[in-house]
Design an enzyme around this catalytic site. Structure first.
Site, PDB file in Angstrom:
ATOM      1  N   ASP A   1      31.298  73.945  64.936  1.00  0.00           N
ATOM      2  CA  ASP A   1      31.450  74.818  66.088  1.00  0.00           C
ATOM      3  C   ASP A   1      32.829  75.475  66.116  1.00  0.00           C
ATOM      4  O   ASP A   1      33.844  74.792  65.910  1.00  0.00           O
ATOM      5  CB  ASP A   1      31.270  73.963  67.350  1.00  0.00           C
ATOM      6  CG  ASP A   1      31.364  74.780  68.621  1.00  0.00           C
ATOM      7  OD1 ASP A   1      30.460  75.572  68.878  1.00  0.00           O
ATOM      8  OD2 ASP A   1      32.368  74.626  69.350  1.00  0.00           O
TER       9      ASP A   1
ATOM     10  N   GLU B   1      30.402  78.152  62.051  1.00  0.00           N
ATOM     11  CA  GLU B   1      30.218  79.222  63.041  1.00  0.00           C
ATOM     12  C   GLU B   1      31.395  80.174  62.869  1.00  0.00           C
ATOM     13  O   GLU B   1      32.455  79.993  63.450  1.00  0.00           O
ATOM     14  CB  GLU B   1      30.197  78.661  64.463  1.00  0.00           C
ATOM     15  CG  GLU B   1      29.800  79.749  65.453  1.00  0.00           C
ATOM     16  CD  GLU B   1      30.278  79.518  66.882  1.00  0.00           C
ATOM     17  OE1 GLU B   1      29.764  80.184  67.778  1.00  0.00           O
ATOM     18  OE2 GLU B   1      31.191  78.693  67.099  1.00  0.00           O
TER      19      GLU B   1
END
Ligand code: NOJ
Length: 579
Positions: free
Chosen positions: A234, A296
């Site tokens: 993330d 990401e």
């Protein structure tokens, strides 16, 4: 985008001759399987937002047992791996991206035994599980932060980014949170401010402290030991900040929260993050089974993306997400051609990961749709996603044509940014509505009186059950594309060569098969007008004498046998074998 404004010769000899297996050969074939045939290079990775996928216990929130119940569906779709957004204990301010324990399951989603069962049942169906790993920040309720906050002398003080303000009530600098307003929160107990790139309930960890890396890598090991296939990292470019805390430069304009837009040089993509990535890659690679690291990575250009692979050294992430293709938000053949070419040629032969949809952005249906041909546009994009040379990532409901359904009233908003930014920023609830399984109550997602987000009103017709029964449904289009991608050697292993390169309306390419198999031609009409194309294979090494349609959504193209004159109806996809 609304959210983040990222021994060949020997091997071929081996395949044509039967060799006795020598240790040298074994090493060579291991090298081949590591470098060329790793599962994630051919995979379809399906993102599940567990809260919204399937509720098994009637509380209105999706859970792990619900996902396990639906594995047969995922297998029939042709999915190779599932990426689960965070399922760890969390106060759920950011619906799991605020983690308070990295080595457990949040009770509303189930237990560790449920997780292990999901893993085992998925494995029986050849489906791998990829976890979301949030390393940039924790929840403010994580014991590490509670300790850190308790006093300036606490041993964990330096695990987070604490600084003095510039004066009473004035934060250390002008940095802004992605979710609006200052990125600093004042703590009266210790009279200092902490940095939070995202919500104030998500304090940033200080990656300059080696203890942080040690603790986080421990969590990574915990899940690898349990058998997960890898991680989606993330917000990974935001791990480090400028140690001098220099003010960010305004670049002009204001964002949806009314804040000045700032240059992110001092808070995003600092070079130090790549050292961490190399160590993480080494750790993950020490486990068997080709575990995968996905990033990401919203990045400004292809050169930055290349760095996330480790460039020519191939020693960082296996699959940093290419957001340059799926988030152009413009149905422009030239632009797609250029972006696909870039990832084909400028990332040192690393593997592209193409993604159009996720839980942070308006669904591609609405980003690319023109309000009239949305269904046709979604089909032509799906044809591209599954036939270019890349790992394909998709988001639950995409295969049904689920649409973005934002809340109509601010009082119904669940995602806090929708409250901070209303009405310009309505938050991300619209792309997180429950999966539509059937036309029964709550779309078969739940039996609860109320679900955590309302089911989208189109569920009576847009759902798995009715689409399974309709041979021409979006779901069946996805299934056919995925099946073809899996079974066709050219789509599986072929190189990609662009054709008809100056055509502004139609994107055409060749997937050149390994010797002995037919190659594949893909031609995609990105306009609402019929288009005639003539495809020239000169210089590709493919003769092109025999042409046979493999898959199309335009019946008129079924009988096409020549590359000289192909009449593509509006938004048609044509996929053909050629040799
Ligand atoms: C990216 C995640 O996809 C998003 O949902 C989350 O809010 C932020 N990172 C912060 O963790």
């Amino acid at each position: 985008m609304k959210f983040f404004p990222k021994l060949i010769l020997l091997a071929s000899l081996c395949s044509s001759v039967v060799w006795a297996q020598s240790p040298f050969m074994a090493a060579a074939s291991a090298a081949k399987s590591e470098s060329q045939d790793v599962w994630w290079k051919h995979a379809v990775i399906y993102e599940i937002y567990p809260r919204s996928f399937q509720d098994s216990n009637g509380d209105g929130i999706g859970d792990l047992n619900g996902i396990t119940e639906r594995l047969d569906y995922l297998q029939s779709l042709g999915v190779d791996a599932i990426w689960l957004t965070p399922i760890y204990p969390s106060p759920q301010v950011d619906f799991g991206y605020d983690i308070s324990d990295y080595e457990a399951i949040d009770p509303p989603y189930g237990t560790m035994a449920d997780f292990d069962r999901l893993l085992a049942e998925a494995k029986k169906r050849n489906i791998r599980i990829i976890m979301d790993m949030v390393m940039n920040h924790t929840s403010d309720k994580h014991p590490w932060f509670i300790e850190s906050k308790s006093s300036r002398n606490n041993p964990k003080r330096d695990w987070y980014v604490w600084r003095d303000g510039k004066g009473p009530g004035i934060p250390p600098n002008n940095w802004e949170s992605v979710f609006g307003h200052t990125a600093w929160k004042y703590d009266p107990t210790t009279n200092q401010w902490y940095y939070h790139k995202f919500y104030a309930e998500q304090p940033d960890l200080n990656w300059r402290n080696p203890e942080v890396e040690k603790a986080m890598f421990g969590a990574v090991r915990f899940w690898l030991d349990r058998g997960v296939a890898g991680f989606r990292l993330d917000a990974i470019p935001t791990l480090f900040e400028d140690p001098q805390l220099r003010d960010a430069r305004p670049v002009g304009g204001t964002n949806a929260y009314g804040d000045p837009i700032l240059d992110d040089t001092y808070t995003d993509n600092l070079p130090e993050v790549h050292d961490v990535m190399r160590r993480l890659r080494a750790l993950v690679a020490s486990y068997p089974g080709n575990r995968v690291l996905i990033g990401e990575t919203y990045l400004p250009n292809i050169q930055e993306l290349d760095k996330w692979y480790g460039g020519a050294s191939h020693n960082e992430l296996n699959l940093p997400m290419d957001m340059q293709i799926g988030f152009t938000n413009k149905l422009d053949a030239n632009l797609f051609r250029q972006r696909i070419q870039e990832v084909e040629t400028k990332v040192h032969d690393n593997q592209p990961l193409i993604v159009f949809d996720n839980h942070d952005n308006i669904r591609s249906w609405n980003r690319y749709g023109d309000g009239v041909h949305d269904d046709e546009i979604a089909r032509v994009l799906a044809a591209m996603l599954f036939t270019v040379r890349g790992t394909a990532m998709m988001y639950y409901g995409e295969e049904l044509g689920m649409v973005t359904t934002p809340p109509a009233r601010v009082e119904d908003v669940k995602d806090p940014i929708g409250k901070i930014g209303w009405p310009k920023e309505k938050g991300r609830d619209g792309e997180r509505t429950p999966m539509q399984w059937s036309d029964s109550k709550d779309a078969g997602f739940s039996t609860a009186a109320a679900t955590w987000l309302p089911v989208a009103p189109d569920y009576k017709t847009v759902n798995v059950q009715s689409e399974q029964a309709d041979p021409n449904s979006m779901l069946n289009w996805y299934k056919k594309l995925i099946e073809m991608r899996r079974s066709n050697p050219a789509l599986h292993d072929g190189s990609l060569i662009m054709l008809d390169k100056s055509n502004p309306n139609v994107l055409s390419y060749l997937r050149k098969a390994p010797a002995g198999s037919p190659s594949v031609i893909v031609s995609l009409n990105f306009t609402a007008q019929p288009q005639n194309v003539s495809l020239d294979l000169a210089g590709t090494g493919v003769a092109g004498n025999t042409v046979k349609t493999l898959l199309t959504d335009a019946s008129a193209l079924q009988s096409t046998t020549s590359l000289n004159h192909i009449e593509l109806p509006p938004f048609a996809s044509w996929i053909a074998s050629v040799q």
